[in-house]
Motif scaffolding. Structure first.
Motif, PDB file in Angstrom:
ATOM      1  N   THR A  70       7.501  -7.257  -0.671  1.00  0.00           N
ATOM      2  CA  THR A  70       7.188  -6.284  -1.709  1.00  0.00           C
ATOM      3  C   THR A  70       5.735  -6.345  -2.145  1.00  0.00           C
ATOM      4  O   THR A  70       5.090  -5.295  -2.289  1.00  0.00           O
ATOM      5  N   ASP A  71       5.199  -7.544  -2.338  1.00  0.00           N
ATOM      6  CA  ASP A  71       3.809  -7.651  -2.792  1.00  0.00           C
ATOM      7  C   ASP A  71       2.834  -7.092  -1.755  1.00  0.00           C
ATOM      8  O   ASP A  71       1.868  -6.411  -2.100  1.00  0.00           O
ATOM      9  N   ALA A  73       3.622  -4.786   0.596  1.00  0.00           N
ATOM     10  CA  ALA A  73       3.852  -3.333   0.622  1.00  0.00           C
ATOM     11  C   ALA A  73       3.116  -2.669  -0.535  1.00  0.00           C
ATOM     12  O   ALA A  73       2.473  -1.622  -0.357  1.00  0.00           O
ATOM     13  N   ASP A  74       3.183  -3.270  -1.717  1.00  0.00           N
ATOM     14  CA  ASP A  74       2.475  -2.721  -2.877  1.00  0.00           C
ATOM     15  C   ASP A  74       0.970  -2.687  -2.635  1.00  0.00           C
ATOM     16  O   ASP A  74       0.301  -1.701  -2.961  1.00  0.00           O
ATOM     17  N   GLU A  75       0.434  -3.750  -2.063  1.00  0.00           N
ATOM     18  CA  GLU A  75      -1.000  -3.803  -1.755  1.00  0.00           C
ATOM     19  C   GLU A  75      -1.380  -2.705  -0.761  1.00  0.00           C
ATOM     20  O   GLU A  75      -2.422  -2.048  -0.920  1.00  0.00           O
ATOM     21  N   VAL A  77       0.173   0.127  -0.223  1.00  0.00           N
ATOM     22  CA  VAL A  77       0.256   1.422  -0.898  1.00  0.00           C
ATOM     23  C   VAL A  77      -0.970   1.601  -1.795  1.00  0.00           C
ATOM     24  O   VAL A  77      -1.572   2.683  -1.833  1.00  0.00           O
ATOM     25  N   ASP A  78      -1.370   0.555  -2.509  1.00  0.00           N
ATOM     26  CA  ASP A  78      -2.549   0.637  -3.379  1.00  0.00           C
ATOM     27  C   ASP A  78      -3.804   0.999  -2.586  1.00  0.00           C
ATOM     28  O   ASP A  78      -4.701   1.673  -3.106  1.00  0.00           O
TER      29      ASP A  78
END
Length: 132
Positions: A70-71, A73-75, A77-78
Motif C-alpha cells: 500500500t505505501d 502504491a500510494d507513492e 500514485v502520488d
C-alpha cells in the motif's frame, strides 16, 4: 523510448509524461512488474475534446507478480500529480496481480476486466522485453 503511435488521443506532452511514468514503474517495481497497459477512453481514442476544461484521465493497468504494498502504491500514485500539472491529463494507475485478473470477485469486476481486455494497448511487457 517513445510510446507507440497508436495512441492518437495523446499529444506530445502527454506521451512524454506517460513514457516517464512507465520508466518510474520499471525503476520502482523492478522484477515484480509484468505489464503496463493503457485502457479505457484513451485506448479507444474517445477522450473528451481538448477544449474541455477537464479531459478524460489516462487509465493504466499495472500488473505485478505480487500485490504492490500500500505505501509503495500510494507513492506511485502520488508521482502522477507532477505529471498531471505538466501535461493536463491525470494518470490513473490500477495495480493488479495475474491472480486478481484471473479471478474477479464480482460480476462488476468481471465486466471491468472484459472491457479492459477489449481495449488494452500494451506499453510494457516484461516477458517479451517489450517497450512500446
Amino acid at each position: 523510448m517513445k510510446l507507440r503511435p497508436d495512441l492518437p488521443a495523446l499529444g506530445e506532452a502527454e506521451r512524454s509524461c506517460l513514457d516517464r511514468y512507465v520508466d518510474l514503474l520499471v525503476e520502482n517495481l523492478g522484477e515484480q512488474l509484468l505489464e503496463v497497459s493503457v485502457y479505457g477512453s484513451v485506448a479507444r481514442a474517445e477522450p473528451w475534446p481538448r477544449g474541455m476544461p477537464i479531459r478524460s484521465d489516462l487509465d493504466l493497468m499495472v500488473i505485478t507478480c505480487e500485490p504492490v504494498p500500500t505505501d509503495l502504491a500510494d507513492e506511485l500514485v502520488d508521482e502522477t500529480m507532477p505529471l498531471f500539472l505538466e501535461c493536463g491529463r491525470q494518470l490513473g494507475p490500477v495495480f493488479k496481480t495475474p491472480d486478481e485478473l484471473a479471478h474477479p470477485k464480482s460480476e462488476r469486476a468481471a465486466e471491468f476486466l472484459r472491457q479492459f481486455r477489449r481495449d488494452a494497448i500494451p506499453l510494457y511487457d516484461a516477458s517479451r522485453r517489450l517497450r512500446q
